[in-house]
Design an enzyme around this catalytic site. Sequence first.
Site, PDB file in Angstrom:
ATOM      1  N   GLY A  34     -16.300  30.215 -11.917  1.00 44.94           N
ATOM      2  CA  GLY A  34     -15.651  28.922 -11.825  1.00 44.94           C
ATOM      3  C   GLY A  34     -16.245  27.860 -12.736  1.00 44.94           C
ATOM      4  N   GLY A  51     -11.397  25.122  -6.448  1.00 44.64           N
ATOM      5  CA  GLY A  51     -12.249  24.282  -7.281  1.00 44.64           C
ATOM      6  C   GLY A  51     -11.561  23.017  -7.765  1.00 44.64           C
ATOM      7  N   SER A  52     -12.025  22.497  -8.912  1.00 40.64           N
ATOM      8  CA  SER A  52     -11.508  21.236  -9.429  1.00 40.64           C
ATOM      9  C   SER A  52     -11.447  21.269 -10.950  1.00 40.64           C
ATOM     10  CB  SER A  52     -12.399  20.074  -8.976  1.00 40.64           C
ATOM     11  OG  SER A  52     -13.701  20.210  -9.518  1.00 40.64           O
ATOM     12  N   GLY A 102     -21.614   8.289 -13.982  1.00 39.13           N
ATOM     13  CA  GLY A 102     -22.099   9.086 -12.857  1.00 39.13           C
ATOM     14  C   GLY A 102     -23.000  10.204 -13.345  1.00 39.13           C
ATOM     15  N   ILE A 133     -22.424  13.278 -14.449  1.00 37.83           N
ATOM     16  CA  ILE A 133     -22.034  13.974 -15.676  1.00 37.83           C
ATOM     17  C   ILE A 133     -22.303  13.111 -16.899  1.00 37.83           C
ATOM     18  CG2 ILE A 133     -20.111  15.025 -16.937  1.00 37.83           C
ATOM     19  CD1 ILE A 133     -18.850  15.704 -14.207  1.00 37.83           C
ATOM     20  N   GLU A 180     -18.050   1.555 -17.934  1.00 33.25           N
ATOM     21  CA  GLU A 180     -18.011   1.733 -16.486  1.00 33.25           C
ATOM     22  C   GLU A 180     -17.057   0.731 -15.852  1.00 33.25           C
ATOM     23  OE1 GLU A 180     -18.033   2.713 -12.945  1.00 33.25           O
ATOM     24  OE2 GLU A 180     -19.406   3.947 -14.152  1.00 33.25           O
ATOM     25  N   HIS A 222     -52.869  20.379  -3.476  1.00 30.61           N
ATOM     26  CA  HIS A 222     -53.439  19.424  -4.441  1.00 30.61           C
ATOM     27  C   HIS A 222     -53.972  20.193  -5.656  1.00 30.61           C
ATOM     28  CE1 HIS A 222     -55.537  15.902  -5.973  1.00 30.61           C
ATOM     29  NE2 HIS A 222     -56.600  16.683  -6.161  1.00 30.61           N
TER      30      HIS A 222
END
Length: 532
Positions: free
Chosen positions: A89, A195-196, A233, A235, A254, A512
């Site tokens: 995907g 998905g997108s 954002g 990406i 933006e 540590h």
Amino acid sequence: MRFFIATTLIAAASAFAPITNTPLRTTTATASTTPPSSSSSSALDASKCGAYDFDVIIVGCGVGGHGAALHSRSQDLATAVFSGKDVGGTCVNRGCVPSKALLAASGRVREMQAEGHLSEFGIKVEGEVTFDREGVANHAKQLANRVKGNLEGSLVALGVDIVDGRGVLTGKPNEVKDESSGKVYTAKDIILAPGSIPFVPPGVTVDEKTVYTSDGALELQSVPEWVAIIGSGYIGLEFSDVYTALGSEVTFIEALPNIMPTFDREIAKQAERLLIRERPIDYRTGVFASEVTPGIPGEKPVTIKMIDAETKEHVETLEVDAAMVATGRVPNTANMGLEDAGIETMRGFVAVDEKMRVLTKHEDGEVVPNVYCIGDANGKMMLAHAASAQGISAVENICDRDHEVNHDAIPAACFTHPEIAMVGPTEEQAVELAEKEGWTLGKSTGSFRANSKALAELEGNGMAKVLYNKDTGKVVAVHIIGIHAADLIQECANAVAAGTTVQELSMMVHTHPTLCEVLDEAFKGAVGMSAH
């Protein structure tokens, strides 16, 4: 190697299944143990599950669909995946994976070109540090292909049937049609995981050469002298990191009043100082890119007309070498038969309940029997690992073991240099939540500037912020900006998921010297202790 990967994935998927005596659905035949071929019809034609071809059909084979398939097979369910010839995907082929390759390569360039930084280590690089654009792009492609092959190999090894075509609902219960061949397959349960795709605003013309989405940007066909990035954002920020490391100047456009609007404001201010002000980046806020016209490389610039976000009046026109559209993503649910199945979408998003069961509509919708939807298509949390968790959860519910994903405990990360990571609400959102629910919000911070390991790396910039419920001590959210923040956030996500208190965390021993001591400082500070 693939057998090892598949065995590991089986074990991981099995771990999600709680110890229970709840019987799984029995079938009249057992799924074939012979690795099926996506071009073979014998396995697909066999009646394995009584009245159905399969126990589970998964439509989509991104990280969510793949995770669902692994868990389905670990529960001994006969499983088919409609891959749409896109195993992996968006994440594997056009997103998370190849972008990390570009960030890794460009990050090396930035580091090796930083003479002042290297000199503090006592390192001197003789001559000019250069890079091969095509070689960097090939690194991303090769990584994506390798991971895709591993995913496909794991499905085959587990006995998952892979259908190359895109799956669409027919309108009849329990049916999925292969859009390519027209063949219909049946299953007791169906999981939608389509998905997108990138969202392109009205007025923006994309040619994927001079004006492109993240899909085109990952090809790295060029390194523009001046590139505008529409949207600030995750990406957009990551690609600004890549481009400036390789020599580009960047302008963010933006629409909202603040740069990086979805981030915690305190973290965003630090990010602006570290990731924007110190680099060849400027920005415009409160404006829409109302019209974007592609150019011709080396001949004609890209033209961007901007209007005020409120008054809609023209404010400026930019001419740049390239423009990247990073304005978010929309569900890839068009033309997959949802309407025929009585499923209404809102801006393409499919409504689901907390068990990932599909609802007929977003307001007062009824459950569509035996149909689930996971990942970006349901809009609950558009992250690859969230999709995988939802896929596992859907299978749990298919197996009659009630399960709900705790989305508040799912971490997110932005892989800039330095990285940004978070789990839970922003401080602004947490303040509102505390007021609404009637509890007192606590806050404690740790600094990379006081951390020995960060100082050894000459990476002292950054902070970790822990937000917690003062009444119960439970961790509500953590936000980090600094070196390896994406790795550090997992401890915090686990704490949120388990309901661990700051009192408990303050007494846990951290190695540590390590970066995780930044968190130790914040945990101890929450209860009035000091960290060294």
